[in-house]
Design a protein around this motif. Structure first.
Motif, PDB file in Angstrom:
ATOM      1  N   GLY A 196     -16.418  -0.047   3.198  1.00 50.58           N
ATOM      2  CA  GLY A 196     -15.872  -1.393   3.234  1.00 50.58           C
ATOM      3  C   GLY A 196     -14.918  -1.688   2.095  1.00 50.58           C
ATOM      4  N   VAL A 197     -14.411  -2.898   2.126  1.00 55.00           N
ATOM      5  CA  VAL A 197     -13.454  -3.351   1.120  1.00 55.00           C
ATOM      6  C   VAL A 197     -14.101  -3.426  -0.262  1.00 55.00           C
ATOM      7  N   LEU A 198     -15.337  -3.907  -0.311  1.00 51.92           N
ATOM      8  CA  LEU A 198     -16.003  -4.021  -1.615  1.00 51.92           C
ATOM      9  C   LEU A 198     -16.217  -2.662  -2.260  1.00 51.92           C
ATOM     10  N   TRP A 199     -16.603  -1.660  -1.462  1.00 48.35           N
ATOM     11  CA  TRP A 199     -16.747  -0.310  -2.021  1.00 48.35           C
ATOM     12  C   TRP A 199     -15.403   0.226  -2.498  1.00 48.35           C
ATOM     13  N   THR A 200     -14.338  -0.076  -1.767  1.00 44.58           N
ATOM     14  CA  THR A 200     -12.999   0.354  -2.185  1.00 44.58           C
ATOM     15  C   THR A 200     -12.641  -0.264  -3.529  1.00 44.58           C
ATOM     16  N   ILE A 201     -12.961  -1.544  -3.709  1.00 42.97           N
ATOM     17  CA  ILE A 201     -12.671  -2.216  -4.976  1.00 42.97           C
ATOM     18  C   ILE A 201     -13.500  -1.618  -6.105  1.00 42.97           C
ATOM     19  N   VAL A 202     -14.788  -1.402  -5.854  1.00 41.62           N
ATOM     20  CA  VAL A 202     -15.664  -0.825  -6.886  1.00 41.62           C
ATOM     21  C   VAL A 202     -15.188   0.567  -7.288  1.00 41.62           C
ATOM     22  N   VAL A 203     -14.870   1.403  -6.299  1.00 38.18           N
ATOM     23  CA  VAL A 203     -14.374   2.751  -6.593  1.00 38.18           C
ATOM     24  C   VAL A 203     -13.036   2.669  -7.325  1.00 38.18           C
ATOM     25  N   GLY A 204     -12.173   1.745  -6.927  1.00 40.94           N
ATOM     26  CA  GLY A 204     -10.874   1.585  -7.583  1.00 40.94           C
ATOM     27  C   GLY A 204     -11.001   1.147  -9.028  1.00 40.94           C
ATOM     28  N   ILE A 205     -11.913   0.220  -9.307  1.00 45.20           N
ATOM     29  CA  ILE A 205     -12.123  -0.224 -10.685  1.00 45.20           C
ATOM     30  C   ILE A 205     -12.658   0.920 -11.534  1.00 45.20           C
ATOM     31  N   ALA A 206     -13.645   1.640 -10.994  1.00 41.45           N
ATOM     32  CA  ALA A 206     -14.205   2.778 -11.739  1.00 41.45           C
ATOM     33  C   ALA A 206     -13.143   3.849 -11.978  1.00 41.45           C
ATOM     34  N   ALA A 207     -12.337   4.141 -10.959  1.00 35.82           N
ATOM     35  CA  ALA A 207     -11.283   5.149 -11.103  1.00 35.82           C
ATOM     36  C   ALA A 207     -10.231   4.707 -12.114  1.00 35.82           C
ATOM     37  N   ALA A 208      -9.898   3.423 -12.120  1.00 39.67           N
ATOM     38  CA  ALA A 208      -8.911   2.920 -13.077  1.00 39.67           C
ATOM     39  C   ALA A 208      -9.428   3.048 -14.506  1.00 39.67           C
ATOM     40  N   LEU A 209     -10.694   2.693 -14.725  1.00 37.50           N
ATOM     41  CA  LEU A 209     -11.261   2.795 -16.072  1.00 37.50           C
ATOM     42  C   LEU A 209     -11.371   4.244 -16.535  1.00 37.50           C
TER      43      LEU A 209
END
Length: 87
Positions: free
Chosen positions: A31-44
């Protein structure tokens, strides 16, 4: 952390997560929320890696840092997709 920092992290997470999903072939069943969580973790994590190898502080857009973040997001999206399919 201030509210602007949180909002910025979410926006960057969305962008990096979506770009990570676009790199992967096929459809991902997350889902979108998992995409956001993975994106935030990947960015950090990508920022820390780029700082560690010395490419985080350049003039203009940090292209190498962005490519590291997108690569990590693609790996993260694939991992979450596989984990969700097996559960």
């Amino acid at each position: 952390m201030e509210i602007t920092g949180i909002i910025t992290a979410i926006v960057i997470g969305v962008v990096v997560g979506v770009l990570g999903r676009l790199v992967l072939p096929g459809r991902q069943h997350i889902g979108v929320l998992w995409t956001i969580v993975v994106g935030i973790a990947a960015a950090l994590i990508g920022t820390f890696i780029a700082a560690g190898i010395g490419v985080a502080d350049t003039r203009g857009v940090d292209w190498i840092e962005l490519f590291i973040q997108i690569g990590l997001a693609a790996v993260g999206v694939a991992a979450v997709d596989r984990a969700k399919v097996r559960v």
